[in-house]
Design a protein around this motif. Structure first.
Motif, PDB file in Angstrom:
ATOM      1  N   LEU A 557       0.687  -1.375  -0.121  1.00  0.00           N
ATOM      2  CA  LEU A 557      -0.139  -0.128   0.013  1.00  0.00           C
ATOM      3  C   LEU A 557       0.832   1.218  -0.174  1.00  0.00           C
ATOM      4  CD1 LEU A 557      -2.761   1.860   0.132  1.00  0.00           C
ATOM      5  CD2 LEU A 557      -2.536   1.261   2.725  1.00  0.00           C
ATOM      6  N   ILE A 558       1.887   1.265   0.725  1.00  0.00           N
ATOM      7  CA  ILE A 558       2.759   2.484   0.807  1.00  0.00           C
ATOM      8  C   ILE A 558       3.536   2.527  -0.260  1.00  0.00           C
ATOM      9  CG2 ILE A 558       4.843   3.349   1.828  1.00  0.00           C
ATOM     10  CD1 ILE A 558       3.824   2.476   4.577  1.00  0.00           C
ATOM     11  N   LYS A 559       3.872   1.667  -1.141  1.00  0.00           N
ATOM     12  CA  LYS A 559       4.396   1.696  -2.301  1.00  0.00           C
ATOM     13  C   LYS A 559       3.551   2.309  -3.521  1.00  0.00           C
ATOM     14  CE  LYS A 559       7.973  -1.718  -2.233  1.00  0.00           C
ATOM     15  NZ  LYS A 559       8.200  -1.873  -0.643  1.00  0.00           N
ATOM     16  N   ARG A 560       2.149   1.609  -3.528  1.00  0.00           N
ATOM     17  CA  ARG A 560       1.145   2.462  -4.283  1.00  0.00           C
ATOM     18  C   ARG A 560       1.007   3.844  -4.228  1.00  0.00           C
ATOM     19  NH1 ARG A 560      -1.549  -2.415  -3.258  1.00  0.00           N
ATOM     20  NH2 ARG A 560      -2.821  -1.412  -1.819  1.00  0.00           N
ATOM     21  N   LEU A 561       0.895   4.030  -2.903  1.00  0.00           N
ATOM     22  CA  LEU A 561       0.551   5.857  -2.625  1.00  0.00           C
ATOM     23  C   LEU A 561       1.811   6.487  -2.797  1.00  0.00           C
ATOM     24  CD1 LEU A 561      -1.387   5.123   0.823  1.00  0.00           C
ATOM     25  CD2 LEU A 561      -2.116   6.121  -1.177  1.00  0.00           C
ATOM     26  N   THR A 562       2.832   6.086  -2.660  1.00  0.00           N
ATOM     27  CA  THR A 562       4.378   6.584  -3.067  1.00  0.00           C
ATOM     28  C   THR A 562       4.468   7.159  -4.456  1.00  0.00           C
ATOM     29  OG1 THR A 562       5.257   5.734  -1.044  1.00  0.00           O
ATOM     30  CG2 THR A 562       6.757   6.943  -2.803  1.00  0.00           C
ATOM     31  N   ALA A 563       3.924   6.074  -5.239  1.00  0.00           N
ATOM     32  CA  ALA A 563       4.029   6.292  -6.554  1.00  0.00           C
ATOM     33  C   ALA A 563       2.793   7.028  -7.141  1.00  0.00           C
ATOM     34  CB  ALA A 563       3.666   4.782  -7.360  1.00  0.00           C
ATOM     35  N   PHE A 564       1.491   7.080  -6.302  1.00  0.00           N
ATOM     36  CA  PHE A 564       0.529   7.790  -6.662  1.00  0.00           C
ATOM     37  C   PHE A 564       0.720   9.498  -6.557  1.00  0.00           C
ATOM     38  CE2 PHE A 564      -3.242  10.409  -5.063  1.00  0.00           C
ATOM     39  CZ  PHE A 564      -3.922  10.111  -6.220  1.00  0.00           C
ATOM     40  N   ARG A 572       4.033  15.603  -7.221  1.00  0.00           N
ATOM     41  CA  ARG A 572       2.930  16.347  -7.410  1.00  0.00           C
ATOM     42  C   ARG A 572       2.535  16.745  -5.894  1.00  0.00           C
ATOM     43  NH1 ARG A 572      -1.995  14.457 -11.028  1.00  0.00           N
ATOM     44  NH2 ARG A 572      -2.917  16.349 -10.191  1.00  0.00           N
ATOM     45  N   TYR A 573       2.462  15.528  -4.916  1.00  0.00           N
ATOM     46  CA  TYR A 573       1.981  15.756  -3.402  1.00  0.00           C
ATOM     47  C   TYR A 573       3.186  15.694  -2.545  1.00  0.00           C
ATOM     48  CZ  TYR A 573      -2.127  14.556  -6.272  1.00  0.00           C
ATOM     49  OH  TYR A 573      -3.201  14.741  -7.207  1.00  0.00           O
ATOM     50  N   LYS A 574       3.940  16.646  -2.526  1.00  0.00           N
ATOM     51  CA  LYS A 574       5.148  16.801  -2.111  1.00  0.00           C
ATOM     52  C   LYS A 574       5.463  16.182  -0.520  1.00  0.00           C
ATOM     53  CE  LYS A 574       6.959  20.050  -5.006  1.00  0.00           C
ATOM     54  NZ  LYS A 574       7.566  21.522  -5.432  1.00  0.00           N
ATOM     55  N   ILE A 578       6.846  12.865   1.086  1.00  0.00           N
ATOM     56  CA  ILE A 578       8.112  12.757   2.175  1.00  0.00           C
ATOM     57  C   ILE A 578       7.567  11.829   3.236  1.00  0.00           C
ATOM     58  CG2 ILE A 578       9.318  14.220   3.886  1.00  0.00           C
ATOM     59  CD1 ILE A 578       9.132  16.550   1.776  1.00  0.00           C
ATOM     60  N   LYS A 579       6.320  11.985   3.559  1.00  0.00           N
ATOM     61  CA  LYS A 579       5.766  11.307   4.879  1.00  0.00           C
ATOM     62  C   LYS A 579       5.679   9.937   4.436  1.00  0.00           C
ATOM     63  CE  LYS A 579       3.964  10.848   8.870  1.00  0.00           C
ATOM     64  NZ  LYS A 579       4.829  10.913  10.110  1.00  0.00           N
ATOM     65  N   MET A 581       7.596   8.270   2.344  1.00  0.00           N
ATOM     66  CA  MET A 581       8.951   7.551   2.348  1.00  0.00           C
ATOM     67  C   MET A 581       9.491   7.356   3.831  1.00  0.00           C
ATOM     68  SD  MET A 581      10.066   7.478  -0.780  1.00  0.00           S
ATOM     69  CE  MET A 581      11.831   7.721  -0.881  1.00  0.00           C
ATOM     70  N   ALA A 582       9.074   8.140   4.938  1.00  0.00           N
ATOM     71  CA  ALA A 582       9.615   8.321   6.033  1.00  0.00           C
ATOM     72  C   ALA A 582       8.802   6.891   6.916  1.00  0.00           C
ATOM     73  CB  ALA A 582       9.114   9.537   6.970  1.00  0.00           C
ATOM     74  N   MET A 583       7.629   6.673   6.201  1.00  0.00           N
ATOM     75  CA  MET A 583       6.720   5.375   6.817  1.00  0.00           C
ATOM     76  C   MET A 583       7.449   4.154   6.290  1.00  0.00           C
ATOM     77  SD  MET A 583       2.995   7.043   6.522  1.00  0.00           S
ATOM     78  CE  MET A 583       2.186   5.520   7.029  1.00  0.00           C
ATOM     79  N   GLU A 584       7.972   4.273   4.988  1.00  0.00           N
ATOM     80  CA  GLU A 584       8.506   3.234   4.392  1.00  0.00           C
ATOM     81  C   GLU A 584       9.735   2.601   5.255  1.00  0.00           C
ATOM     82  OE1 GLU A 584       9.055   0.838   0.336  1.00  0.00           O
ATOM     83  OE2 GLU A 584       9.306   3.238   0.558  1.00  0.00           O
ATOM     84  N   ARG A 585      10.576   3.776   5.574  1.00  0.00           N
ATOM     85  CA  ARG A 585      11.949   3.470   6.492  1.00  0.00           C
ATOM     86  C   ARG A 585      11.614   2.869   7.705  1.00  0.00           C
ATOM     87  NH1 ARG A 585      12.913   8.611   4.248  1.00  0.00           N
ATOM     88  NH2 ARG A 585      12.691   9.651   6.016  1.00  0.00           N
ATOM     89  N   ASN A 586      10.528   3.540   8.384  1.00  0.00           N
ATOM     90  CA  ASN A 586      10.374   2.901   9.556  1.00  0.00           C
ATOM     91  C   ASN A 586       9.747   1.395   9.660  1.00  0.00           C
ATOM     92  OD1 ASN A 586      10.854   5.125  11.124  1.00  0.00           O
ATOM     93  ND2 ASN A 586       8.876   5.940  10.861  1.00  0.00           N
ATOM     94  N   LEU A 587       8.923   1.313   8.649  1.00  0.00           N
ATOM     95  CA  LEU A 587       8.536  -0.148   8.168  1.00  0.00           C
ATOM     96  C   LEU A 587       9.660  -1.182   8.059  1.00  0.00           C
ATOM     97  CD1 LEU A 587       5.747  -1.684   8.000  1.00  0.00           C
ATOM     98  CD2 LEU A 587       5.878  -1.130   5.397  1.00  0.00           C
TER      99      LEU A 587
END
Length: 597
Positions: A557-564, A572-574, A578-579, A581-587
C-alpha cells in the motif's frame, strides 16, 4: 428612612396589577367600578400604585400606557419599591449588566419569594421556566433601553423617596434628608436594583436609553489585524476537532494558544476568556475528568460538580458570546484512551452537524438544575446555567473548537479509526536550528494577516456540503467534481483503509473553505489555489493518518501511494511523498509503522 417603605410582602394577587395596567382597567379598579375577576390586596395595591388619601392615581400610571412593551417591567419596578427588603435583595443580587439572580434563601418567608418570582415571570423579566425554581435570573435590559421610560421611573422613585421623609428642598438638619435626589437614590442603592452603575442610573432617569453593554463584550477593535496560520484556520473552519502531532517542541501547543489569544475579545481582562487548557493525565477511563459528575454530598444535597471545560461550554453557549470562537486545548491528548474519556464528544460532534435532526445535549436539563446549586454564589455563571436550562440542555455549540496535541512514546496510546475519522490531523515538522532565528513561528507560505472579525466569521461559517453534493450546480461541479475524482483514485488504492461519506464531505468542505479564504478574504497564498497542494493537505490530514500496520499489511500500500504522489519524475504531492518515504523507512527498520509515530 428606607424602613418606611414597608408594604406587605405576602398578600395575594399583587401580580394581577400587571394585567390591570395592560388592560387599561386600573382606574376602574381603584374607583370600584371594575367588574372583572382579578383580586388584589388593597393595602398592597395602594402601596404599589402610590395612592394618597384622596385615591388620586399618580400620573406615571397614565404615561406608561404609551409604552406597552415596558408595562410589565414598570409594574415590577413599582412592586419592588414597596418594601425595603425587596430593595436590599435585588441590590445584593445584581450582576452589574442590567441582570441579576435571586434565591429563595434571600427572602424572609416563602410567600414573599413566590410572589416576587411570579411577578418576575409575568413581567417578562424572567423566563417562564423559572416559575418553580428556587434560583431565578432576571433581566431589566428591555426596560432600561428606553430613555423615556427612564423618566417615568424617575417619577415613581421620586414618589417612593418622599415616603422615607426625604424632601427635595429640606429645611432641617438631618443629613440623611439633605441629599439631592440622585445622592439619596445612590445612598439607598436604588441603582443596583436595576444592575446599573450610578452614572448609568442617572443617565437613564434623565432620558438616555441604555443598551446592554455586556451583550457584545468586545474590548478590542474587531478591525485589528492579526497574524494567522492558514493551515490551522482552514482545518478548524472545516471541522472543529483538530489533532496536532509532531516532535516535542515544535510549537503545537503554542500555535493554537496564540491563535486563541489573538482573537480573544477580553484579553486585557482575562487572557483565558476564550480558551481552556486541559493537561490530560494517564488513567482517565471516562468523561468525569472533563465533564464533571453528580456529587451527592454537596452543601445543599446532591449537586453537579463542574470542570473547566463545563465553564467554557456555558460561556460558549451563552447568546451574548455566540459570535466568539472558543478553544479547548487537550495537551498530551493520548496519554489516556481518547475513545474512553472523549467518547460523548466524539458522538455529539457529529450529531450537532446533522441538519434537520434535533441536537442532543451534552448535559441534560436535570443535571443543569443540579449545577445551579454549585454556582449559588456566582451570579455570572448562574445566568449562563439559566440560559442553558431555557434551551433544555448544554450543547456543543458551533463556536467551540477542540484541539489535541499528541506525542508518541511508550507512555501513550494510538488513535483508533473512530477518532481519526472524526478529526483533521496536522503534523508540525521540525526545521534546521539555523532557520528559527529572526522569523515568525508561522511559516511565510501559510501566514496571513486578517482582521479579528474576518477570522471569527470565517471560523463560524459552515458549508452545507451534503446538500451541495446532492444538488450540484454547474459552478459547484467545476469545484467539487475534481475533488471527488481525486478521492475516487485514492479510494481505489487504500484497500483495507477505505473511507466513508463523512470523509468525502469533509474533504470537499476543506477545499471550499480554502477557496473562500483566497477569494472572499483576499488571502494570496499559493497553497490555497494550487489543487496539487490542496490535495496534498487532504492526503496528509484525512487519508494517511489512518494507515498503520506491519510490513505484510501495508508494505505494498505504501509503495502504491508513494507512486501515486508522483507524475513521472514530478512529485505532485510533496508533503505526502516525504511522509510516505519516512513511513516506509520505519517499516523496513522496525517491521511496523503508522502516520503518527
Amino acid at each position: 428612612m428606607l424602613s418606611k417603605i414597608n408594604a406587605s410582602q405576602t398578600k395575594y394577587g399583587i401580580v394581577n396589577i400587571i394585567s390591570l395596567v395592560k388592560e387599561g382597567c386600573l382606574r376602574e379598579y381603584v374607583n370600584g367600578s371594575y367588574r372583572g375577576d382579578l383580586a388584589i390586596d388593597q393595602p398592597q395595591l395602594r402601596a404599589t400604585l402610590g395612592l394618597n388619601e384622596t385615591n388620586e392615581l399618580p400620573s406615571y400610571w397614565d404615561e406608561i400606557q404609551q409604552y406597552p412593551e415596558q408595562i410589565g417591567l414598570f409594574c415590577l419596578t413599582a412592586i419592588l419599591f414597596t418594601h425595603e427588603s425587596f430593595i436590599h435583595v435585588f441590590s445584593a443580587s445584581s450582576t452589574e449588566n442590567m441582570k441579576g439572580v435571586i434565591r429563595r434563601s434571600q427572602f424572609e418567608n416563602e410567600k414573599a419569594f413566590t410572589n416576587i418570582r411570579g411577578v418576575l415571570v409575568t413581567s417578562g423579566a424572567s423566563p417562564e421556566s423559572a416559575i418553580r425554581e428556587d434560583i431565578v435570573s432576571y433581566d431589566f435590559s428591555r426596560l432600561i433601553k428606553s430613555g423615556e421610560v427612564g423618566k417615568i421611573v424617575k417619577m415613581l422613585l421620586f414618589d417612593r423617596l418622599k415616603k422615607t421623609f426625604w424632601v427635595e428642598n429640606p429645611s432641617g438638619n438631618n443629613k440623611e434628608h439633605i441629599r439631592t435626589f440622585y445622592e439619596q437614590c445612590i445612598a439607598y442603592e436604588f441603582h443596583r436594583v436595576f444592575s446599573l452603575t450610578a452614572e448609568q442610573f442617572r443617565k437613564w432617569l434623565e432620558g438616555e436609553g441604555l443598551g446592554n453593554k455586556n451583550s457584545r463584550p468586545i474590548e478590542l477593535d474587531l478591525d485589528d489585524r492579526v497574524e494567522v496560520d492558514t493551515h490551522l484556520l482552514v482545518s478548524l473552519a472545516t471541522k472543529p476537532f483538530l489533532i496536532l502531532t509532531g516532535a516535542s517542541g515544535t510549537g503545537k501547543t503554542y500555535g493554537i494558544r496564540q491563535l486563541a489569544n489573538s482573537i480573544n475579545p477580553l484579553k486585557h481582562i482575562d487572557e483565558n476568556f476564550n480558551s481552556t487548557f486541559i493537561p490530560v493525565e494517564a488513567g482517565w477511563k471516562d468523561g468525569r475528568n472533563i465533564l464533571g459528575y453528580k456529587n451527592p454530598f454537596g452543601d445543599e444535597g446532591e449537586m453537579y460538580q463542574p470542570t473547566a471545560l463545563i465553564n467554557m461550554l456555558l460561556k460558549a453557549n451563552s447568546i451574548q458570546y455566540r459570535k466568539i470562537p472558543f478553544f479547548v486545548l487537550f495537551d498530551e491528548m493520548n496519554l489516556s484512551h481518547v475513545e474512553m474519556y472523549f467518547a460523548r464528544f466524539l458522538a455529539l460532534l457529529e450529531t450537532s452537524r446533522h441538519e434537520g435532526i434535533s441536537n442532543v445535549p451534552l448535559l441534560p436539563k436535570n443535571e443543569l438544575l443540579l449545577l445551579q446549586k454549585y454556582y449559588k454564589n456566582n451570579n455570572e455563571f448562574l445566568e449562563y446555567v439559566y440560559e442553558a436550562i431555557q434551551r433544555e440542555g448544554l450543547y456543543i455549540s458551533e463556536n467551540l473548537f477542540f484541539v489535541g496535541t499528541v506525542n508518541i512514546d511508550e507512555t501513550t496510546y494510538m488513535f483508533s479509526p473512530k477518532v481519526l475519522d472524526r478529526s483533521f490531523v496536522i503534523e508540525k515538522a521540525t526545521d534546521a536550528p539555523s532557520t528559527i532565528f529572526n522569523q515568525s513561528l508561522i511559516k511565510n507560505e501559510v501566514r496571513a494577516m486578517l482582521s479579528i472579525s474576518e477570522v471569527n466569521k470565517y471560523l463560524l461559517t459552515q458549508y452545507n456540503v451534503r446538500k451541495l453534493l446532492n444538488n450540484l450546480t454547474s459552478i459547484d461541479q467545476e469545484i467539487l467534481k475534481p475533488i471527488t475524482d481525486f478521492l475516487d483514485q485514492v479510494y481505489n488504492l487504500v484497500e483495507d483503509f477505505t473511507f466513508g461519506y463523512r470523509i468525502v464531505v469533509e474533504c470537499c468542505e476543506y477545499v471550499l473553505k480554502a477557496k473562500e479564504l483566497h477569494t472572499d478574504l483576499n488571502v494570496k497564498l499559493e497553497w490555497l489555489v494550487d489543487d496539487d497542494q490542496l490535495y496534498d493537505e487532504i492526503l496528509m490530514q484525512k487519508i494517511l493518518p489512518k494507515i498503520h500496520g506491519n510490513r505484510k499489511q501495508i508494505s505494498n500500500l505504501i509503495k502504491r501511494l508513494t507512486a501515486f504522489c508522483k507524475d513521472g519524475d514530478v512529485i505532485r504531492y510533496k508533503k505526502s511523498h516525504i511522509k510516505l518515504m519516512a513511513m516506509e523507512r520505519n517499516l523496513n527498520i522496525t517491521g511496523y509503522c503508522g502516520f503518527i509515530c
